[in-house]
Design a protein around this motif. Structure first.
Motif, short mmCIF file in Angstrom:
data_model
loop_
_atom_site.label_atom_id
_atom_site.label_comp_id
_atom_site.label_asym_id
_atom_site.label_seq_id
_atom_site.Cartn_x
_atom_site.Cartn_y
_atom_site.Cartn_z
N THR A 54 0.81 -1.22 0.00
CA THR A 54 0.00 0.00 0.00
C THR A 54 0.84 1.27 0.00
O THR A 54 0.29 2.37 -0.05
CB THR A 54 -0.93 0.03 1.23
N ARG A 55 2.17 1.16 0.06
CA ARG A 55 3.06 2.32 0.08
C ARG A 55 4.18 2.11 -0.94
O ARG A 55 4.73 1.01 -1.04
CB ARG A 55 3.66 2.53 1.47
N ILE A 56 4.52 3.17 -1.66
CA ILE A 56 5.57 3.06 -2.67
C ILE A 56 6.89 2.66 -2.05
O ILE A 56 7.66 1.86 -2.62
CB ILE A 56 5.73 4.40 -3.43
N LEU A 57 7.18 3.16 -0.85
CA LEU A 57 8.48 2.90 -0.23
C LEU A 57 8.67 1.44 0.16
O LEU A 57 9.80 0.99 0.33
CB LEU A 57 8.64 3.78 1.03
N THR A 58 7.58 0.69 0.27
CA THR A 58 7.70 -0.71 0.68
C THR A 58 7.13 -1.69 -0.34
O THR A 58 7.27 -2.90 -0.16
CB THR A 58 6.99 -0.93 2.03
N ALA A 59 6.49 -1.21 -1.39
CA ALA A 59 5.88 -2.09 -2.38
C ALA A 59 6.95 -2.89 -3.13
O ALA A 59 8.09 -2.45 -3.29
CB ALA A 59 5.05 -1.28 -3.37
N THR A 60 6.59 -4.08 -3.59
CA THR A 60 7.51 -4.96 -4.30
C THR A 60 6.79 -5.65 -5.45
O THR A 60 5.58 -5.53 -5.63
CB THR A 60 8.08 -6.04 -3.35
N ASP A 61 7.59 -6.37 -6.23
CA ASP A 61 7.07 -7.25 -7.28
C ASP A 61 6.17 -6.49 -8.27
O ASP A 61 6.41 -5.33 -8.58
CB ASP A 61 6.32 -8.44 -6.66
N GLY A 62 5.12 -7.16 -8.72
CA GLY A 62 4.23 -6.56 -9.71
C GLY A 62 3.43 -5.39 -9.19
O GLY A 62 2.89 -4.61 -9.98
N TRP A 63 3.37 -5.23 -7.87
CA TRP A 63 2.63 -4.09 -7.31
C TRP A 63 3.34 -2.78 -7.64
O TRP A 63 2.67 -1.75 -7.81
CB TRP A 63 2.49 -4.26 -5.80
N LEU A 64 4.66 -2.80 -7.73
CA LEU A 64 5.37 -1.60 -8.16
C LEU A 64 5.01 -1.25 -9.60
O LEU A 64 4.87 -0.08 -9.96
CB LEU A 64 6.88 -1.81 -8.04
N ASP A 65 4.86 -2.26 -10.44
CA ASP A 65 4.46 -2.02 -11.82
C ASP A 65 3.05 -1.42 -11.88
O ASP A 65 2.78 -0.53 -12.70
CB ASP A 65 4.50 -3.33 -12.62
N LEU A 66 2.16 -1.89 -11.02
CA LEU A 66 0.81 -1.34 -10.98
C LEU A 66 0.82 0.11 -10.48
O LEU A 66 0.06 0.95 -10.97
CB LEU A 66 -0.09 -2.19 -10.07
N ILE A 67 1.68 0.40 -9.51
CA ILE A 67 1.79 1.77 -9.01
C ILE A 67 2.27 2.69 -10.13
O ILE A 67 1.74 3.79 -10.34
CB ILE A 67 2.74 1.82 -7.80
N ALA A 68 3.29 2.24 -10.86
CA ALA A 68 3.81 3.04 -11.97
C ALA A 68 2.73 3.24 -13.03
O ALA A 68 2.59 4.34 -13.60
CB ALA A 68 5.03 2.36 -12.59
N PHE A 69 1.94 2.22 -13.30
CA PHE A 69 0.87 2.34 -14.29
C PHE A 69 -0.22 3.30 -13.82
O PHE A 69 -0.76 4.08 -14.61
CB PHE A 69 0.26 0.96 -14.57
N ASP A 70 -0.55 3.26 -12.52
CA ASP A 70 -1.57 4.16 -11.98
C ASP A 70 -1.17 5.62 -12.16
O ASP A 70 -2.00 6.47 -12.49
CB ASP A 70 -1.80 3.87 -10.49
N PHE A 71 0.10 5.94 -11.93
CA PHE A 71 0.56 7.31 -12.00
C PHE A 71 0.91 7.75 -13.42
O PHE A 71 0.65 8.89 -13.81
CB PHE A 71 1.78 7.51 -11.10
N PHE A 72 1.53 6.86 -14.18
CA PHE A 72 2.13 7.27 -15.46
C PHE A 72 1.60 6.54 -16.68
O PHE A 72 2.06 6.79 -17.79
CB PHE A 72 3.65 7.09 -15.40
N GLY A 73 0.65 5.62 -16.49
CA GLY A 73 0.19 4.84 -17.63
C GLY A 73 1.32 3.96 -18.15
O GLY A 73 2.11 3.42 -17.37
N ARG A 74 1.41 3.84 -19.46
CA ARG A 74 2.46 2.99 -20.05
C ARG A 74 3.73 3.77 -20.34
O ARG A 74 4.65 3.27 -20.97
CB ARG A 74 1.95 2.34 -21.33
N ARG A 75 3.78 5.02 -19.86
CA ARG A 75 4.95 5.85 -20.13
C ARG A 75 6.18 5.37 -19.38
O ARG A 75 7.31 5.56 -19.83
CB ARG A 75 4.64 7.31 -19.75
N MET A 76 6.01 4.76 -18.22
CA MET A 76 7.14 4.26 -17.45
C MET A 76 7.08 2.75 -17.36
O MET A 76 6.14 2.18 -16.81
CB MET A 76 7.17 4.86 -16.04
#
Length: 267
Positions: A54-76
């Motif tokens: 639930t936090r970027i500082l501790t997220a791992t695995d595919g959840w980091l990819d989902l966080i990046a997608f939530d904020f930036f779409g497919r740009r990152m």
């Protein structure tokens, strides 16, 4: 024994059993409690894992990819980056300065590992300018041909010409290797141990264009060209962003740091 493991859960189970029901050594009771402890330990681990995501500082695995997608779409995209390096990139992008010339320099330097060349035809600091002499003799001072920059033009207001320098092959951006200029121990350079997780592939044209679009100020027309190494002179600028109504302008001259002559304008 650590919080949430099987031994901890067995101890918690024994703690709620009424005193005197079982002897201090009770292998049968331990066996029964072990079944419950195993399930409880798995559930506890799942709760800890879910909380971390639930936090970027501790997220791992595919959840980091989902966080990046939530904020930036497919740009990152993660690419080959580890969780730690990908997390660092996400945080840097969230708080990245925008809307300034320096913001464009920073984002391209971070992306390619090379500082871009930027030329603004309407900016005197890029073009140089004639100025009256201190003696009032009518002579122009403050300008020397081939030293100050390209020819400027006020017919190109709010327009910027960007040359992005892409490394010819994959590597670790901003880190100098053995054999490179100033690369070595006890030198004032960006030099460090690397690992495979830090290696990035060739930066694509789309990644460069997207990076510039993400940080440029609204109302600014950006012209971009890309080279792929010190010996590769890029072709003409490509109009990508913003609105423009200016006529074709021929700006013949040397842009600082590029080392070749080109014609800049609408193509």
């Amino acid at each position: 024994m650590s919080t949430g493991d099987n031994e901890d859960m067995i101890a918690r189970g024994k703690a709620i059993v009424p005193a005197g029901w079982f002897p201090s050594s009770s292998p049968i009771l331990d066996g029964v409690l072990s079944g419950f402890a195993n399930v409880a330990s798995w559930i506890y681990g799942l709760i800890v894992y879910a909380k971390a995501q639930t936090r970027i500082l501790t997220a791992t695995d595919g959840w980091l990819d989902l966080i990046a997608f939530d904020f930036f779409g497919r740009r990152m995209q993660r690419g080959s980056r580890s969780d730690a390096s990908f997390r660092t990139a996400i945080i840097a992008e969230l708080f990245r300065p925008r809307n300034t010339r320096q913001a464009i320099i920073d984002v391209l330097t971070g992306l390619t590992g090379n500082v871009p060349d930027i030329f603004e035809p309407a900016r005197p600091q890029d073009t140089g300018a004639y100025a009256p002499g201190p003696a009032g003799d009518g002579r122009g001072y403050g300008l020397a041909y081939n030293l100050a920059g390209g020819y400027g033009s006020l017919l190109m207001p709010y327009e910027i010409l960007i040359t992005a320098h892409r490394s010819p092959s994959g590597g670790i951006p901003t880190v100098i290797g053995y054999g490179g200029p100033a690369g070595g121990y006890s030198t004032a350079s960006t030099f460090e141990y690397g690992n495979l997780d830090m290696i990035q592939g060739i930066v694509t044209d789309d990644a460069i264009y997207s990076a510039i679009e993400n940080v440029r100020a609204a109302g600014i027309t950006a012209w971009v060209k890309i080279d792929s190494g010190a010996n590769s002179a890029p072709s003409g600028y490509t109009f990508l962003f913003g609105n423009t109504g200016s006529a074709i302008i021929q700006l013949s001259g040397q842009v600082p740091g590029i080392g070749y002559t080109n014609l800049y304008g609408k193509i």
